[in-house]
Write an enzyme that holds these catalytic residues in place. Structure first.
Site, mmCIF file in Angstrom:
data_model
loop_
_atom_site.group_PDB
_atom_site.id
_atom_site.type_symbol
_atom_site.label_atom_id
_atom_site.label_comp_id
_atom_site.label_asym_id
_atom_site.label_seq_id
_atom_site.Cartn_x
_atom_site.Cartn_y
_atom_site.Cartn_z
ATOM 1 N N ASP A 1 -27.077 -36.866 -85.795
ATOM 2 C CA ASP A 1 -28.051 -37.815 -86.348
ATOM 3 C C ASP A 1 -27.598 -38.354 -87.699
ATOM 4 O O ASP A 1 -27.777 -39.543 -87.998
ATOM 5 C CB ASP A 1 -29.424 -37.146 -86.476
ATOM 6 C CG ASP A 1 -30.003 -36.766 -85.125
ATOM 7 O OD1 ASP A 1 -29.728 -37.485 -84.147
ATOM 8 O OD2 ASP A 1 -30.721 -35.749 -85.047
ATOM 9 N N ASP B 1 -31.792 -43.258 -89.122
ATOM 10 C CA ASP B 1 -31.702 -43.030 -87.674
ATOM 11 C C ASP B 1 -33.040 -42.481 -87.208
ATOM 12 O O ASP B 1 -33.498 -41.450 -87.717
ATOM 13 C CB ASP B 1 -30.569 -42.052 -87.353
ATOM 14 C CG ASP B 1 -30.473 -41.753 -85.872
ATOM 15 O OD1 ASP B 1 -30.196 -42.687 -85.100
ATOM 16 O OD2 ASP B 1 -30.697 -40.588 -85.476
ATOM 17 N N GLU C 1 -32.286 -49.156 -87.084
ATOM 18 C CA GLU C 1 -31.976 -49.651 -85.743
ATOM 19 C C GLU C 1 -33.024 -50.662 -85.280
ATOM 20 O O GLU C 1 -34.209 -50.505 -85.550
ATOM 21 C CB GLU C 1 -31.930 -48.488 -84.755
ATOM 22 C CG GLU C 1 -30.892 -47.438 -85.079
ATOM 23 C CD GLU C 1 -31.105 -46.166 -84.294
ATOM 24 O OE1 GLU C 1 -30.294 -45.886 -83.389
ATOM 25 O OE2 GLU C 1 -32.085 -45.459 -84.575
#
Length: 435
Positions: A396, A216, A300
């Site tokens: 997170d 992340d 991501e």
């Protein structure tokens, strides 16, 4: 299997060699700008722009009495390669796939720029069009192909053509593979040489690790892993922001293009180069560590250009929270997310690993235990508590676990593809799939 790799080192020419190199990059920059002006004329007349058409015009340029210096201060191979790079830039401009990706980045439209043709008419410069190069930018380069024919490496020295001779370079590691081309560049006050190599492998490399990890990306924490580890950001721009602002204020008080103005401009370029080097070095270290320890990495697929758009709006529609958004944009761009993901991608390919880009949508609002999605799950920036099952975790870390689960979901589908994923993802065999 072929692996392409570049080795970039600091080049250390003496005073005489530096004069020759400056002449070479200056001639290449002049030819680029001149051919770009010609190609704009061809573009206005709807003529076909390709490498052959442009390369054939170099002879006429050299025979021009006004450009006599090109015969003595340039290299025919570097000039031809520079023109071929220009033709490649035009090819990217005419590629519809590139424009399709550009539409995804919804940037605020800028004030249009125009180029005046020889007949006095003006054409509007569009996004992705090749740009003119300026000496003041402090970034020039030339490239030599057919390395074995024109150059050779002898220990920590490289033999270069045009009477340059043997030039020392800082050889930090062995150059593995066949050298296909060499790029010599000047950034700020330093010279660099990049060896483009190609290596043939009998079979695809197998990653020594068998673990998978989800990443992340953030600002206060550069990386939070699904294992619960965190990596702090370097923030090289933020650390030098006050110093940079001071130098820019001093520049604004000097006479434009005077010698003192040029000296001050050079200091600013040097500091920007220093900031970029710090960021680049830091990202290389952490991506190498992650790539060595994990066979599969899920991260991501962030649209950084969209995330860092300006909030200033227009004259008619004023933006909101402009100052806060400006600070957020600086913080986002200071991290170098796109550069970091690119590093992970090619390093995983070298080691036989896999990088999967997943859709970041709802990864911060989904419970990693029961998969319940709600915006109420994330109560604060760091606290996550599921309203359905009561699962508590760091927000997170929870997001990183969701990213890892999404990465496994891509692999579980036959062929490595699934619906609702980003346009660009890695399949099981490492190929790119475009939806």
């Amino acid at each position: 299997m072929k692996i392409n790799k570049a080795y970039k080192c600091r080049l250390e020419p003496n005073a005489e060699q530096e004069i020759i190199l400056n002449n070479l990059v200056g001639s290449a920059r002049f030819v680029w700008n001149h051919m770009l002006a010609i190609s704009f004329e061809m573009f206005a007349k709807n003529e076909f722009i390709n490498a052959t058409n442009l390369v054939n015009k170099i002879v006429g340029l050299k025979n021009n009495p006004d450009f006599e210096f090109l015969k003595t201060s340039s290299n025919a191979v570097t000039l031809q390669q520079k023109v071929r790079d220009l033709a490649s830039a035009w090819s990217r401009f005419f590629d519809p796939k590139v424009h399709a990706r550009l539409k995804e980045n919804k940037k605020r439209p800028k004030k249009p720029k125009f180029f005046k043709l020889a007949d006095g008419t003006e054409i509007q410069l569009r996004p992705l069009m090749p740009q003119f190069k300026r000496k003041a930018d402090g970034c020039d380069s030339i490239r030599l192909v057919q390395f074995d024919k024109y150059c050779r490496v002898e220990g920590n020295r490289v033999k270069l053509p045009n009477g340059i001779g043997l030039v020392k370079f800082k050889k930090s590691q062995d150059i593995i593979g066949i050298i296909k081309n060499v790029t010599i560049s000047k950034k700020s006050v330093h010279w660099y040489i990049s060896f483009g190599t190609e290596r043939e492998l009998a079979e695809k490399p197998v990653h020594p690790s068998k673990t998978a990890i989800g990443l992340d990306l953030g600002i206060t924490k550069l990386i939070t892993t699904s294992n619960g580890e965190t990596i702090k950001p370097k923030n090289s721009f933020k650390a030098n922001q006050i110093k940079l602002a001071k130098l820019q204020r001093q520049l604004s008080r000097k006479v434009l293009f005077s010698q003192n103005w040029k000296k001050q401009k050079h200091k600013i370029q040097k500091l920007h180069h220093h900031i970029a080097n710090i960021r680049h070095d830091y990202l290389h270290k952490i991506t190498t560590s992650i790539s060595k320890n994990h066979a599969m990495i899920a991260c991501e697929d962030l649209k950084v250009a969209n995330m860092s758009t300006s909030a200033s709006g227009s004259v008619e529609n004023k933006g909101r929270h402009v100052k806060a958004k400006s600070g957020l944009n600086r913080a986002i761009l200071d991290q170098g997310w796109s550069m970091m993901v690119d590093m992970l991608e090619y390093k995983q390919q070298w080691r036989g690993g896999l990088l999967i880009k997943v859709n970041p949508r709802y990864t911060s609002q989904t419970c990693s235990q029961c998969e319940h999605i709600s915006k109420d799950n994330r109560q604060t920036q760091s606290k996550f508590e599921c309203v359905k099952c009561g699962h508590k975790a760091n927000a997170d870390i929870n997001a990183a676990r969701n990213i890892l689960s999404a990465g496994h979901a891509v692999l579980s589908v036959e062929g490595g593809c699934s619906q609702g994923r980003p346009l660009k993802q890695k399949t099981c065999d490492g190929r790119e799939k475009v939806a």
